[in-house]
Write a protein that holds these residues in place. Structure first.
Motif, PDB file in Angstrom:
ATOM      1  N   ILE A 106       0.827  -1.206   0.000  1.00 42.67           N
ATOM      2  CA  ILE A 106       0.000   0.000   0.000  1.00 42.67           C
ATOM      3  C   ILE A 106       0.861   1.255   0.000  1.00 42.67           C
ATOM      4  O   ILE A 106       0.397   2.331   0.320  1.00 42.67           O
ATOM      5  N   GLU A 114      -6.192   3.055  12.297  1.00 37.75           N
ATOM      6  CA  GLU A 114      -5.779   4.111  11.370  1.00 37.75           C
ATOM      7  C   GLU A 114      -6.066   5.464  11.990  1.00 37.75           C
ATOM      8  O   GLU A 114      -7.216   5.866  12.129  1.00 37.75           O
ATOM      9  N   ASN A 123      -1.890   4.578   7.500  1.00 37.50           N
ATOM     10  CA  ASN A 123      -2.791   3.947   6.540  1.00 37.50           C
ATOM     11  C   ASN A 123      -2.476   2.464   6.489  1.00 37.50           C
ATOM     12  O   ASN A 123      -1.409   2.062   6.068  1.00 37.50           O
ATOM     13  N   PHE A 124      -3.421   1.665   6.934  1.00 31.45           N
ATOM     14  CA  PHE A 124      -3.268   0.215   6.880  1.00 31.45           C
ATOM     15  C   PHE A 124      -4.190  -0.380   5.833  1.00 31.45           C
ATOM     16  O   PHE A 124      -4.716  -1.471   5.986  1.00 31.45           O
ATOM     17  N   GLY A 125      -4.433   0.339   4.758  1.00 35.40           N
ATOM     18  CA  GLY A 125      -5.205  -0.204   3.644  1.00 35.40           C
ATOM     19  C   GLY A 125      -6.688   0.077   3.710  1.00 35.40           C
ATOM     20  O   GLY A 125      -7.472  -0.575   3.040  1.00 35.40           O
ATOM     21  N   GLY A 129      -8.089  -0.776   8.256  1.00 33.97           N
ATOM     22  CA  GLY A 129      -7.204  -1.798   8.809  1.00 33.97           C
ATOM     23  C   GLY A 129      -6.650  -1.408  10.160  1.00 33.97           C
ATOM     24  O   GLY A 129      -6.931  -0.342  10.692  1.00 33.97           O
ATOM     25  N   TRP A 181      -0.117  -6.536  10.414  1.00 33.23           N
ATOM     26  CA  TRP A 181      -1.156  -5.581  10.036  1.00 33.23           C
ATOM     27  C   TRP A 181      -2.031  -6.233   8.976  1.00 33.23           C
ATOM     28  O   TRP A 181      -1.630  -7.178   8.315  1.00 33.23           O
ATOM     29  N   CYS A 226      -5.549  -5.099   6.224  1.00 33.32           N
ATOM     30  CA  CYS A 226      -6.502  -4.085   5.777  1.00 33.32           C
ATOM     31  C   CYS A 226      -7.918  -4.670   5.799  1.00 33.32           C
ATOM     32  O   CYS A 226      -8.108  -5.882   5.798  1.00 33.32           O
TER      33      CYS A 226
END
Length: 150
Positions: free
Chosen positions: A2, A124, A129-131, A134, A147, A149
């Motif tokens: 990502i 998040e 940003n974890f997708g 996420g 981690w 998403c």
């Protein structure tokens, strides 16, 4: 995957007490840098600094290592499943989707192996940003990291 790159940096008590510091001067060659929107970095960070703090919460899994459970299973040290099969248990609802230290884990895809009672679950928040929807788990004792998403 990502285009997000993160690091966990251990700070001494003195470093933490000093607060955020400015980055070194921009080391990138003048005129060579092209914004490819690969997330924030030391020189182009547009996200505000976010303070975090610990607050107590009513969690029956405090002090217990999270484990993957199904149905009415209970973990070996009494870890309780937050899911009822039809959603979250009433006690788990107010805990869901909040960054926290230890207690009930709400991994997006599967429970990471190796978590101890001393893990951070990060949702998040500003700049993380974890997708999309996420979260991440980082164990302060075992260094387990995972981690996923949403």
């Amino acid at each position: 995957m990502i285009d997000g790159e993160y690091a966990i940096v251990w700070l001494s008590d003195d470093e933490l007490a000093a607060g955020p510091t400015a980055p070194r001067p921009d080391l990138r060659a003048k005129g060579k840098y092209v914004d490819e929107s690969e997330g924030t970095n030391a020189w182009d960070n547009v996200e505000p600094t976010t303070d975090i703090w610990l607050i107590p919460r009513a969690d029956p899994n405090s002090g217990k290592a999270p484990v993957e459970l199904w149905g009415d299973q209970v973990g070996p040290d009494g870890y309780v499943n937050p899911s009822t099969g039809n959603g979250l248990a009433d006690w788990a609802e107010p805990l869901f989707a909040l960054s926290h230290l230890g207690g009930t884990s709400f991994p997006i895809q599967a429970m990471p192996d190796g978590l101890t009672p001393w893990y951070l679950e990060l949702e998040e928040i500003s700049g993380l940003n974890f997708g999309g929807g996420g979260n991440a788990q980082f164990d302060l004792e075992s260094d387990t990291f995972d981690w996923a998403c949403g």
